[in-house]
Write a protein that holds these residues in place. Structure first.
Motif, PDB file in Angstrom:
ATOM      1  N   LEU A 178       2.348   8.213  -5.448  1.00  0.00           N
ATOM      2  CA  LEU A 178       3.127   7.386  -6.408  1.00  0.00           C
ATOM      3  C   LEU A 178       3.264   5.896  -6.009  1.00  0.00           C
ATOM      4  CD1 LEU A 178       4.807   7.088  -9.092  1.00  0.00           C
ATOM      5  CD2 LEU A 178       6.637   7.991  -7.675  1.00  0.00           C
ATOM      6  N   LEU A 179       3.438   5.762  -4.609  1.00  0.00           N
ATOM      7  CA  LEU A 179       3.768   4.387  -4.145  1.00  0.00           C
ATOM      8  C   LEU A 179       2.382   3.637  -4.307  1.00  0.00           C
ATOM      9  CD1 LEU A 179       5.636   2.354  -3.086  1.00  0.00           C
ATOM     10  CD2 LEU A 179       5.529   3.358  -0.765  1.00  0.00           C
ATOM     11  N   ALA A 180       1.502   4.379  -3.703  1.00  0.00           N
ATOM     12  CA  ALA A 180      -0.044   3.603  -3.871  1.00  0.00           C
ATOM     13  C   ALA A 180      -0.446   3.204  -5.251  1.00  0.00           C
ATOM     14  CB  ALA A 180      -0.977   4.655  -3.117  1.00  0.00           C
ATOM     15  N   ARG A 181      -0.198   4.158  -6.047  1.00  0.00           N
ATOM     16  CA  ARG A 181      -0.500   3.938  -7.557  1.00  0.00           C
ATOM     17  C   ARG A 181       0.352   2.744  -8.237  1.00  0.00           C
ATOM     18  NH1 ARG A 181      -3.979   7.482  -9.413  1.00  0.00           N
ATOM     19  NH2 ARG A 181      -4.277   9.278  -8.250  1.00  0.00           N
ATOM     20  N   THR A 182       1.606   2.651  -7.804  1.00  0.00           N
ATOM     21  CA  THR A 182       2.548   1.463  -8.172  1.00  0.00           C
ATOM     22  C   THR A 182       1.801   0.219  -7.449  1.00  0.00           C
ATOM     23  OG1 THR A 182       4.275   3.013  -8.236  1.00  0.00           O
ATOM     24  CG2 THR A 182       4.975   0.707  -8.303  1.00  0.00           C
ATOM     25  N   VAL A 183       1.465   0.345  -6.223  1.00  0.00           N
ATOM     26  CA  VAL A 183       1.066  -0.969  -5.709  1.00  0.00           C
ATOM     27  C   VAL A 183      -0.364  -1.336  -6.406  1.00  0.00           C
ATOM     28  CG1 VAL A 183      -0.224  -1.645  -3.523  1.00  0.00           C
ATOM     29  CG2 VAL A 183       1.717  -0.562  -3.087  1.00  0.00           C
ATOM     30  N   ARG A 184      -1.172  -0.498  -6.739  1.00  0.00           N
ATOM     31  CA  ARG A 184      -2.194  -0.800  -7.429  1.00  0.00           C
ATOM     32  C   ARG A 184      -1.841  -1.422  -8.874  1.00  0.00           C
ATOM     33  NH1 ARG A 184      -5.336   0.202 -11.971  1.00  0.00           N
ATOM     34  NH2 ARG A 184      -3.902   1.561 -12.616  1.00  0.00           N
ATOM     35  N   ASP A 191       1.623  -8.828 -10.403  1.00  0.00           N
ATOM     36  CA  ASP A 191       3.019  -8.689 -10.440  1.00  0.00           C
ATOM     37  C   ASP A 191       3.610  -9.146  -8.943  1.00  0.00           C
ATOM     38  OD1 ASP A 191       5.965  -8.514 -10.552  1.00  0.00           O
ATOM     39  OD2 ASP A 191       5.637  -6.822 -12.238  1.00  0.00           O
ATOM     40  N   ALA A 192       3.584 -10.190  -8.455  1.00  0.00           N
ATOM     41  CA  ALA A 192       4.231 -10.484  -7.219  1.00  0.00           C
ATOM     42  C   ALA A 192       5.468  -9.996  -7.012  1.00  0.00           C
ATOM     43  CB  ALA A 192       3.950 -12.163  -6.966  1.00  0.00           C
ATOM     44  N   GLU A 193       6.298 -10.080  -7.894  1.00  0.00           N
ATOM     45  CA  GLU A 193       7.661  -9.723  -7.558  1.00  0.00           C
ATOM     46  C   GLU A 193       7.777  -8.231  -7.253  1.00  0.00           C
ATOM     47  OE1 GLU A 193      12.293  -9.972  -9.611  1.00  0.00           O
ATOM     48  OE2 GLU A 193      10.604 -10.969 -10.356  1.00  0.00           O
ATOM     49  N   LEU A 194       6.984  -7.559  -8.140  1.00  0.00           N
ATOM     50  CA  LEU A 194       7.121  -5.801  -7.885  1.00  0.00           C
ATOM     51  C   LEU A 194       6.451  -5.521  -6.570  1.00  0.00           C
ATOM     52  CD1 LEU A 194       7.302  -2.916  -8.718  1.00  0.00           C
ATOM     53  CD2 LEU A 194       5.074  -3.124 -10.237  1.00  0.00           C
TER      54      LEU A 194
END
Length: 312
Positions: A178-184, A191-194
């Motif tokens: 989930l974290l890897a996909r959110t990074v992608r 989205d620099a802030e995210l």
């Protein structure tokens, strides 16, 4: 006149700063680095003018000599895990050059990473620092470390895995995915802030170009700097895609230009955030990713991901 030492002052200062940075990374102490660089130059001037004139690349000779001195220090049985490192030493270096080098490094390198380097063997530390931190070619690393090139590649690999194990806690596969996909998604949306919020404050990114592509040659430290570096590298382009895909058994990111894999990104996660980012850009290391999959071989590294595709 000694023509071997007739060089512009800017080159002289850059050369000394480079030696201080290399030795500091290898030893973790600016005092020891200063001492090693001083001894390196003493050995240089201990050569005759004719001997110095026969050295085609003085900077390489100096780096090799300094590297050898560092290895001797690292192997000393009474040196201790952190050598002579002084927490306040960056404010008490004896020369302007050393102070400037230390101040610049302090912005790039976390104490966490330096402590992690202390757990490596001298040869592993040298191979990792010279290869991953300074982007030296494997042949140059082998020359400095004094071991075969293939062995130096293996040493750097071992060091890399050791550092990753130290920072990487046991993260459930679903959470990692989930974290890897959110990074992608953050990269795709620029989205620099995210993206910054997904990274540990002391996150570190390593860029392995292998001297074959123009990539960052030293690690980038800090969530904001790492986020900026990733967004710059993966900037939106109509012919570029970023997908999530298995990398070393965990979900990572694959950047393709047209159909060619141009970068493989793996992520180490600690405390629900990305602690380290490893970006492989070296075309030699990406060769297996760009091989056409053999029919009936779903595990081939060149096979495109079936999910998470996203055009930048």
């Amino acid at each position: 006149m000694d023509h071997a030492d007739s060089v512009p002052v800017a080159e002289l200062l850059d050369e000394r700063r480079h030696l201080l940075e290399v030795t500091y990374w290898m030893l973790g102490s600016s005092r020891e680095a200063e001492s090693v660089v001083g001894e390196t130059y003493r050995r240089w001037y201990g050569l005759s003018e004719a001997e110095r004139g026969e050295i085609p690349t003085p900077r390489h000779w100096l780096a090799k000599t300094a590297g050898g001195l560092c290895l001797v220090l690292l192997a000393h049985p009474h040196r201790g895990a952190t050598g002579q490192r002084d927490q306040k030493e960056e404010h008490h270096t004896k020369t302007g050059d050393a102070e400037e080098a230390q101040a610049g490094l302090a912005k790039e390198v976390s104490r966490v990473l330096l402590n992690a380097l202390d757990s490596l063997s001298p040869a592993e530390r040298a191979a990792f620092v010279l290869n991953d931190v300074f982007g030296m070619a494997s042949g140059t690393v082998a020359d400095i470390v004094g071991r075969p090139e293939s062995e130096c590649v293996e040493l750097a690999d071992r060091a890399r895995h050791s550092i990753r194990r130290q920072r990487s806690h046991s993260t459930p596969p679903d959470e990692h995915d989930l974290l890897a996909r959110t990074v992608r998604q953050a990269c795709v949306n620029e989205d620099a802030e995210l993206l910054e919020s997904l990274l540990c404050p002391d996150a570190t990114a390593f860029f392995d170009g292998g001297g074959k592509v123009r990539a960052l040659s030293r690690p980038v430290h800090g969530s904001r700097q790492v986020a900026h570096s990733l967004l710059t590298l993966l900037a939106r382009h109509p012919r570029t895609t970023l997908t999530s895909q298995s990398v070393n058994g965990r979900t990572g990111l694959i950047a393709r230009y047209d159909h060619q894999v141009a970068a493989v990104v793996s992520l180490d996660i600690a405390d629900h955030q990305v602690a380290q980012v490893w970006v492989v850009l070296n075309p030699d290391k990406l060769r297996s990713w760009n091989q056409l999959p053999t029919q009936g071989d779903p595990g081939s590294p060149g096979r495109p991901s079936q999910r998470g595709d996203g055009r930048l």
